[in-house]
Every structure is written in structure tokens, then in C-alpha cells.
Design a protein around this motif. Structure first.
Motif, PDB file in Angstrom:
ATOM      1  N   UNK A   1       3.011  -1.222   4.550  1.00  0.00           N
ATOM      2  CA  UNK A   1       1.640  -1.465   4.977  1.00  0.00           C
ATOM      3  C   UNK A   1       1.397  -0.881   6.354  1.00  0.00           C
ATOM      4  N   UNK A   2       0.174  -0.467   6.585  1.00  0.00           N
ATOM      5  CA  UNK A   2      -0.320  -0.053   7.902  1.00  0.00           C
ATOM      6  C   UNK A   2      -1.822  -0.256   7.890  1.00  0.00           C
ATOM      7  N   UNK A   3      -2.468  -0.297   9.051  1.00  0.00           N
ATOM      8  CA  UNK A   3      -3.923  -0.444   9.065  1.00  0.00           C
ATOM      9  C   UNK A   3      -4.607   0.659   8.247  1.00  0.00           C
ATOM     10  N   UNK A   4      -5.697   0.287   7.623  1.00  0.00           N
ATOM     11  CA  UNK A   4      -6.388   1.215   6.735  1.00  0.00           C
ATOM     12  C   UNK A   4      -6.829   2.479   7.463  1.00  0.00           C
ATOM     13  N   UNK A   5      -7.227   2.363   8.710  1.00  0.00           N
ATOM     14  CA  UNK A   5      -7.669   3.551   9.446  1.00  0.00           C
ATOM     15  C   UNK A   5      -6.540   4.559   9.623  1.00  0.00           C
ATOM     16  N   UNK A   6      -5.289   4.086   9.721  1.00  0.00           N
ATOM     17  CA  UNK A   6      -4.146   4.990   9.755  1.00  0.00           C
ATOM     18  C   UNK A   6      -3.820   5.501   8.353  1.00  0.00           C
ATOM     19  N   UNK A   7      -3.858   4.609   7.376  1.00  0.00           N
ATOM     20  CA  UNK A   7      -3.473   4.989   6.019  1.00  0.00           C
ATOM     21  C   UNK A   7      -4.381   6.075   5.460  1.00  0.00           C
ATOM     22  N   UNK A   8      -5.669   6.009   5.759  1.00  0.00           N
ATOM     23  CA  UNK A   8      -6.589   7.030   5.232  1.00  0.00           C
ATOM     24  C   UNK A   8      -6.221   8.419   5.724  1.00  0.00           C
ATOM     25  N   UNK A   9      -5.666   8.502   6.929  1.00  0.00           N
ATOM     26  CA  UNK A   9      -5.309   9.796   7.511  1.00  0.00           C
ATOM     27  C   UNK A   9      -3.882  10.208   7.167  1.00  0.00           C
ATOM     28  N   UNK A  10      -2.960   9.259   7.081  1.00  0.00           N
ATOM     29  CA  UNK A  10      -1.530   9.566   7.013  1.00  0.00           C
ATOM     30  C   UNK A  10      -0.892   9.278   5.659  1.00  0.00           C
ATOM     31  N   UNK A  11      -1.365   8.281   4.937  1.00  0.00           N
ATOM     32  CA  UNK A  11      -0.771   7.875   3.654  1.00  0.00           C
ATOM     33  C   UNK A  11      -1.514   8.534   2.492  1.00  0.00           C
ATOM     34  N   UNK A  12      -1.449   9.832   2.393  1.00  0.00           N
ATOM     35  CA  UNK A  12      -2.229  10.536   1.381  1.00  0.00           C
ATOM     36  C   UNK A  12      -1.640  10.323  -0.014  1.00  0.00           C
ATOM     37  N   UNK A  13      -2.528  10.182  -1.003  1.00  0.00           N
ATOM     38  CA  UNK A  13      -2.160  10.046  -2.417  1.00  0.00           C
ATOM     39  C   UNK A  13      -1.417   8.735  -2.721  1.00  0.00           C
ATOM     40  N   UNK A  14      -1.519   7.769  -1.847  1.00  0.00           N
ATOM     41  CA  UNK A  14      -0.880   6.482  -2.071  1.00  0.00           C
ATOM     42  C   UNK A  14      -1.909   5.468  -2.584  1.00  0.00           C
ATOM     43  N   UNK A  15      -1.429   4.319  -3.056  1.00  0.00           N
ATOM     44  CA  UNK A  15      -2.342   3.241  -3.419  1.00  0.00           C
ATOM     45  C   UNK A  15      -2.999   2.690  -2.157  1.00  0.00           C
ATOM     46  N   UNK A  16      -4.276   2.323  -2.221  1.00  0.00           N
ATOM     47  CA  UNK A  16      -4.928   1.744  -1.033  1.00  0.00           C
ATOM     48  C   UNK A  16      -4.169   0.523  -0.532  1.00  0.00           C
ATOM     49  N   UNK A  17      -4.196   0.322   0.773  1.00  0.00           N
ATOM     50  CA  UNK A  17      -3.470  -0.799   1.364  1.00  0.00           C
ATOM     51  C   UNK A  17      -3.927  -2.121   0.756  1.00  0.00           C
ATOM     52  N   UNK A  18      -5.222  -2.282   0.523  1.00  0.00           N
ATOM     53  CA  UNK A  18      -5.729  -3.522  -0.072  1.00  0.00           C
ATOM     54  C   UNK A  18      -5.147  -3.749  -1.463  1.00  0.00           C
ATOM     55  N   UNK A  19      -4.944  -2.680  -2.230  1.00  0.00           N
ATOM     56  CA  UNK A  19      -4.352  -2.810  -3.560  1.00  0.00           C
ATOM     57  C   UNK A  19      -2.894  -3.242  -3.470  1.00  0.00           C
ATOM     58  N   UNK A  20      -2.177  -2.740  -2.480  1.00  0.00           N
ATOM     59  CA  UNK A  20      -0.774  -3.143  -2.295  1.00  0.00           C
ATOM     60  C   UNK A  20      -0.694  -4.636  -1.974  1.00  0.00           C
ATOM     61  N   UNK A  21      -1.553  -5.100  -1.075  1.00  0.00           N
ATOM     62  CA  UNK A  21      -1.550  -6.523  -0.725  1.00  0.00           C
ATOM     63  C   UNK A  21      -1.915  -7.364  -1.939  1.00  0.00           C
ATOM     64  N   UNK A  22      -2.899  -6.921  -2.706  1.00  0.00           N
ATOM     65  CA  UNK A  22      -3.331  -7.676  -3.879  1.00  0.00           C
ATOM     66  C   UNK A  22      -2.245  -7.762  -4.941  1.00  0.00           C
ATOM     67  N   UNK A  23      -1.285  -6.839  -4.925  1.00  0.00           N
ATOM     68  CA  UNK A  23      -0.231  -6.829  -5.934  1.00  0.00           C
ATOM     69  C   UNK A  23       0.914  -7.786  -5.615  1.00  0.00           C
ATOM     70  N   UNK A  24       1.011  -8.251  -4.378  1.00  0.00           N
ATOM     71  CA  UNK A  24       2.190  -9.026  -3.961  1.00  0.00           C
ATOM     72  C   UNK A  24       2.381 -10.259  -4.822  1.00  0.00           C
ATOM     73  N   UNK A  25       1.337 -11.068  -4.985  1.00  0.00           N
ATOM     74  CA  UNK A  25       1.477 -12.301  -5.763  1.00  0.00           C
ATOM     75  C   UNK A  25       1.913 -12.014  -7.193  1.00  0.00           C
ATOM     76  N   UNK A  26       1.386 -10.941  -7.792  1.00  0.00           N
ATOM     77  CA  UNK A  26       1.742 -10.607  -9.166  1.00  0.00           C
ATOM     78  C   UNK A  26       3.211 -10.208  -9.282  1.00  0.00           C
TER      79      UNK A  26
END
Length: 373
Positions: A227-252
């Protein structure tokens, strides 16, 4: 006498039903294949999963002039990751000590990634192209791991990796969530660790692959969502799942039998970084249920960069380098593997870790930090 589970590779997992969903980031047009890899059962599985791809014979998965060392591929950086795949046989099977995220680094069942994180260190070795290479001799890899685990015996001294189990990192050079969409290598490894009571698998991921929820890990595989802040992820984490989607997957994933940790990585210093990390931690506090919180832990990894990767990135994603390449804040540091990298200056890094740790204590006091560096 029944053979020991450590002496033989566990039975490979059956093909998942319904069929594995290949993500859109894999639109494979060429498969560069060693003959032995293509002819193996695992190689045949991969070829069947991409039936329209051209198969290009190669003598070695490390020596493909069209990919490795071809400076012209910088302009096709993302297309190579999307359209090319490599099949090889892993020749050297070694398990190395680690001591940070895991006790040991397992032999990789793959190398490279279909995602395009601008700070990723794996391309430094390959040069100009970093598609996924699938190693098809998975039985040899699991058998090697079984022997290594047996040699360790029970873990008698708790450490920050795990209090009871020897932890083996499976994804040092890849993202196992993406790999699981290409072949059953990850499914086989999850099944293997399910049968090894003294050991636990671990891998970090930036891709949410819900097919992994069907693998029944029974607590023997740890998934670390990066995880990283969304403002960093949009620039640096290209082609990855959105950070919010990763967090939403934890419980599952916790409900499916995985141990789920968090990987705050890399922490990138820039104006306003503290406020954005506070917002991310509040999102975590709102998004994780009690069961996930009770077993959660995190690791904090400050950005490490490299002059060679900086030059490559200037050819395909120069905006990322405005945030990653900061000579005014960084100094040269030789890594454990002998590579010469740049990291934040010692005093700055120490202060930033203290600030982020304080934020975690304020916003997510239930979240234990396993280590920070």
C-alpha cells in the motif's frame, strides 16, 4: 513406511474451476520458450492458456537479444510486459537467508512482472525489458523447499518474521497474484505449504486476484498487500490494482484462510507525504474488520532507487523520476547483494520512519509494525 512429505513434491493442485481469469494486463502475443520448458506439463498449460500467441524457440530464458539489453525496448516498456511471456527451466535452486520480511527467500517460480511499478528493482538485472518468465520445473522447486524445511526442523526461537513458523518469501522477483493467472505454480506452492506444519509461505502483491480465494491455504500462506497513498500510486504503481481495491480485499482473504499483512512500500518523501499517509491509515481503519485487524502486521520500507533504473525510466516515464530521483535528499548506499543504490540520507530516513510510526500509533493502534528500514 509412508514417505515423508518433505521428501517428495506434494501432489500438484487440480486446475481451478471455473477457469482462471487472465487479467487484461496480459494480452500475450509472443511466448519465448526453451524447448524443455515448452514440452513440460506446466509449459503446456501456459501455452494452452494463451492459444493465439506465437511461440518463439530460444536457447536460454536469460539470453533473448530481442528483449534483454535491447535499448529500443524502453519505448515499448509496457507493451513488452503486456505482449511477451517467457518459459524457462530454473537451473539453480537456492534458498537464501533473509531475516527481514521472511526467514528465507525461496527459489523463484517466476521472474518479472506484467505490472509496471516505476521503482521496481527487478529490471535492473534484465535490462530494458521485464516481462514475466515462468519457470516450468515447479516439482523440482517444491521438492527443494521440502528438503530445506525438513533440514530446519521446528522453529524454537520466535523472531519478527513469525513466532512459530519458518517464513519463506515466494515472490522476491515477481508478483505471485499475477503469476497465478498464468499458471498453477502458485496454486502448487500454496498446496505444498499447506502440508508443511513448520513453515509458512509469504508474498507481497499489488494485484487483487480473487481466484486465489479458492486455494484453501489453511493459514500457511501470508499475503502482504502493498500500500501507498493514492496520489503516489497513480504515478508510480502503474497497471496495478487500485489501492482501495487492495484494502477492500483484505477481509475476504482473511476469511479464505490467508494470513494477511500490509506492506507500506515504498515510502516516498515529498511535500505533504505525512497528510496522505494519515488519510491512507484512516481508510485502513474504516475498511478492515475485527478478524483482519487481530492478525494484521505491517512492514515499512523506505524508497530505494538506482542510477541505472533512473536512466531507463527517463525513457518511458520521466514524470515518475521527478518524484523518485531526489539527489538533494538521497545518498549512495551499497545493498546486501552488492548493488550500488541510492537511499534517503540516514538522518532524514530515521526521522521519516519515526513520523510514519507515530502516525500508525495514532490512527491504527492495532497495527503492529514488524520492521522498518
Amino acid at each position: 513406511m509412508q514417505p515423508s512429505l518433505f521428501d517428495t513434491a506434494p501432489t500438484t493442485a487440480a486446475a481451478p474451476e471455473p477457469p482462471v481469469r487472465v487479467p487484461r494486463l496480459l494480452q500475450v502475443r509472443r511466448i519465448w520458450a526453451e524447448a524443455a520448458a515448452a514440452e513440460s506439463p506446466r509449459g503446456q498449460q501456459v501455452l494452452a492458456r494463451f492459444p493465439d500467441a506465437e511461440v518463439v524457440p530460444v536457447a536460454s530464458h536469460w539470453q533473448i537479444p530481442e528483449l534483454h539489453g535491447n535499448a529500443g525496448n524502453v519505448e515499448r516498456w509496457v507493451r513488452v510486459k503486456t505482449e511477451d511471456l517467457v518459459l524457462g527451466v530454473k537451473k539453480s535452486l537456492q534458498t537464501r537467508p533473509n531475516g527481514r520480511s521472511a526467514d528465507f527467500i525461496a527459489p523463484s517460480a517466476s521472474n518479472g512482472c506484467a505490472m509496471a511499478c516505476a521503482y521496481c528493482y527487478v529490471p535492473r538485472r534484465k535490462g530494458y525489458a521485464n516481462p514475466v518468465t515462468v519457470f516450468t520445473n515447479i516439482e523440482a522447486i517444491t521438492a527443494h523447499l521440502g528438503r530445506h524445511i525438513r533440514k530446519q526442523g521446528p522453529k524454537t526461537t520466535p523472531n519478527q518474521c513469525d513466532p512459530e513458523s519458518w517464513v519463506y518469501d515466494l515472490g522476491e522477483n515477481s508478483d505471485c497474484s499475477v503469476d497465478a493467472a498464468i499458471s498453477d505454480n502458485v496454486a502448487d506452492l500454496v498446496a505444498a505449504f499447506r502440508q508443511w506444519p513448520t513453515a509458512k509461505a509469504s508474498f507481497a502483491t499489488k494485484h487483487v486476484n480473487r481466484d486465489l480465494l479458492r486455494l484453501d491455504p489453511q493459514g500457511r500462506t501470508r499475503v502482504r498487500f502493498s500500500l501507498m497513498p493514492e496520489t503516489d500510486a497513480r504515478l508510480l504503481d502503474l497497471r496495478t490494482s487500485p489501492v482501495a481495491e487492495r484494502i477492500a480485499a483484505v477481509d475476504d482473504f482473511v476469511a479464505a484462510g490467508y494470513e494477511v499483512h500490509l506492506n507500506f512500500s515504498p515510502v516516498v518523501l515529498r511535500p505533504g507525504w505525512q497528510d496522505d499517509w494519515r488519510e491512507l491509515l484512516r481508510h485502513l481503519a474504516d475498511g478492515l474488520g475485527e478478524r483482519a485487524r487481530a492478525q494484521a502486521a505491517a512492514e515499512v520500507i523506505m524508497l530505494t532507487h538506482n542510477a541505472g533504473l533512473h536512466e531507463v525510466n527517463l525513457g518511458w516515464h520521466p514524470k515518475a523520476e521527478e518524484r523518485l530521483w531526489r539527489p538533494d535528499l538521497q545518498e549512495v548506499k551499497r545493498s546486501q547483494n552488492g548493488a550500488e543504490n541510492v537511499r534517503y540520507r540516514v538522518a532524514l530516513k530515521r526521522r521519516a520512519i519515526a513520523e510514519l510510526t507515530a502516525l500508525v500509533e495514532q490512527e491504527t493502534p492495532w497495527l503492529r509494525i514488524r520492521y522498518a528500514f
